[in-house]
Design an enzyme around this catalytic site. Structure first.
Site, PDB file in Angstrom:
ATOM      1  N   THR A 152      13.255   1.061  -2.820  1.00  0.00           N
ATOM      2  CA  THR A 152      11.982   1.404  -3.444  1.00  0.00           C
ATOM      3  C   THR A 152      10.865   1.303  -2.421  1.00  0.00           C
ATOM      4  O   THR A 152      10.905   0.439  -1.567  1.00  0.00           O
ATOM      5  CB  THR A 152      11.658   0.433  -4.591  1.00  0.00           C
ATOM      6  OG1 THR A 152      12.442   0.774  -5.722  1.00  0.00           O
ATOM      7  CG2 THR A 152      10.220   0.501  -4.998  1.00  0.00           C
ATOM      8  N   THR A 153       9.863   2.122  -2.561  1.00  0.00           N
ATOM      9  CA  THR A 153       8.637   1.981  -1.786  1.00  0.00           C
ATOM     10  C   THR A 153       7.471   1.923  -2.768  1.00  0.00           C
ATOM     11  O   THR A 153       7.283   2.852  -3.557  1.00  0.00           O
ATOM     12  CB  THR A 153       8.453   3.162  -0.815  1.00  0.00           C
ATOM     13  OG1 THR A 153       9.564   3.188   0.093  1.00  0.00           O
ATOM     14  CG2 THR A 153       7.168   3.017  -0.029  1.00  0.00           C
TER      15      THR A 153
END
Length: 461
Positions: free
Chosen positions: A275-276
């Protein structure tokens, strides 16, 4: 997170306990998080900028390692959100989608710990209430939004998570104009490039730019399934496969699909859970629709710096905030289109600044001989958590290690013992694509000593 998950069930199986057993720096095995000490605003490399309205605090549990990053504003501000990944984990996201044209947001919180880390977002709100900044009247209730990354699994040997106590310590340690870069705060155990098996250490990044009176800041925690890519089209951090070129380009990896994801793949000679989570802040007043467009534009631009981006296994979330300090009719104000373009470049800078210095593998020393007394001293069972233990024994005059708990310990597997190749007094290594450094010290077994170390305590004989 692979980001949060490939499925809800897989995520829950990957993080099943809320009261972990873990080895502390003192060499004792603890059964809860109550005695963990928050470390705030850690890190030597920091972005510094002039913006009193924006305060930032980070908190970490070194024993994890895992952490949280809190963005606190001097007054309520306008917020918008854009979600791209296939497995987001957020708090109060839907409220920001309503597009109300008044400032109501107090804090943005990023956290490790997967869904358990969502506690950090609500903890920031209750800290505002407990500290008397906000109250219980309907027009003075604290609003915090936030998102999490997955930092459990094979990247550490415990399931410590950022809890309310850690989040509130970070909130109260917030200071203006200082942001720790690299593997700190919410990015403490982040990783990038798992899609191609790179599994590089990652972290949080930030960048700031001022154009006349306009201020633009971008912050991101890069836990991406894809690889971090610079402006020359090169992969910034990767544990490459055997035979991969020294200068690696994502275009080669993407063109080689699906074989480039397989062990042993080599690019042509001519040529997990992730995830970012991100935040872009501007001081210029923007109506909700234009702030939302900034969020969309900047988030879309991040596909240049992270390749591939927003996959099923990414939980990518971007918040956009306008502090409203600069009127959009004032001289020097920018059009929303120009703001979006500049903010996109600032965000790429933030992505690049998230990459920490990668640890170096120790090199075996064939001339070094381990003393017989040390071979005897090092042998035994070392406990890292309630589900990870390692047995050190002697085979043919050599030290070997084997995982004996429910899970592997990095390159030390359950199915077979692996040789610990000596480096120096007390230091050993297990070579491979993902090399493992090993150190014996004071009755403890330290895997990957340094910033990401995991400590196992020797059991009494």
């Amino acid at each position: 997170m692979r980001t949060l998950h490939s499925s809800v069930a897989a995520l829950l199986l990957a993080a099943v306990t809320a009261c972990p057993v873990h080895a502390s720096e003192s060499g004792t095995v603890q059964t809860s998080q109550d005695s963990l000490q928050p470390v705030t605003n850690a890190g030597e490399k920091k972005l510094q900028f002039d913006w009193p309205m924006l305060e930032i605090g980070t908190g970490e549990y070194a024993e994890g390692p895992t952490g949280v990053t809190v963005f606190r504003f001097g007054r309520k501000v306008m917020g918008a959100v854009d979600v791209r990944g296939g497995g987001p984990g957020t708090v109060n996201t839907d409220f920001l989608r309503l597009g109300y044209n008044y400032p109501d947001l107090d804090t943005v919180v990023f956290s490790g710990g997967s869904w358990y880390g969502l506690e950090a977002t609500t903890a920031a709100a209750t800290a505002l209430k407990d500290d008397g900044v906000r109250g219980g009247h309907w027009d003075n209730v604290a609003l915090s939004v936030g998102a999490i990354i997955y930092d459990f699994g094979d990247r550490r040997l415990n399931e410590i998570y950022p809890d309310k106590r850690l989040a509130q310590a970070a909130f109260r340690a917030a200071q203006p104009g200082v942001f720790p870069l690299g593997a700190q705060g919410a990015g403490r155990s982040a990783r990038s490039g798992q899609f191609f098996g790179c599994n590089a250490h990652s972290g949080q990044g930030g960048a700031f730019r001022q154009v006349g009176p306009v201020k633009i800041a971008a912050f991101t925690v890069v836990n991406a399934f894809g690889v971090v890519t610079d402006r020359n089209g090169n992969v910034v951090a990767c544990n490459p496969g055997e035979g991969w070129p020294k200068t690696l380009r994502p275009t080669e990896l993407l063109a080689g699909m699906p074989n480039s994801r397989k062990p042993g793949w080599q690019p042509p000679k001519e040529a997990g859970r992730n995830t970012t989570v991100s935040l872009v802040v501007v001081n210029q007043t923007l109506e909700p629709a234009l702030l939302q467009r900034i969020a969309v534009q900047v988030h879309t631009s991040m596909a240049r710096g992270l390749q591939p981006f927003a996959t099923e296994y990414d939980g990518d979330v971007l918040y956009a905030v306008s502090t409203g300090e600069l009127d959009d009719k004032q001289e020097g104000a920018l059009t929303s289109v120009d703001l979006g373009v500049i903010a996109s470049e600032v965000m790429w800078d933030a992505i690049l600044s998230s990459v920490p210095e990668q640890p170096r593998a120790m090199q075996p020393n064939k001339r070094f001989k381990v003393a017989a007394a040390d071979v005897t001293k090092y042998q035994g069972d070392y406990k890292f958590s309630e589900f990870v233990s390692v047995r050190i024994s002697e085979q043919g005059g050599k030290l070997v290690a084997q995982a004996t708990g429910a899970r592997d310990a990095f390159a030390i597997k359950k199915q077979a013992a692996v040789e610990l190749q000596p480096v120096a007094q007390g230091d050993f290594t297990v070579p491979g694509r993902y090399p493992l450094n090993v150190r014996f010290a004071d009755g403890k077994l330290i895997l990957n000593p340094g910033h990401w170390q995991q400590i196992g305590v020797k059991s009494a004989q």
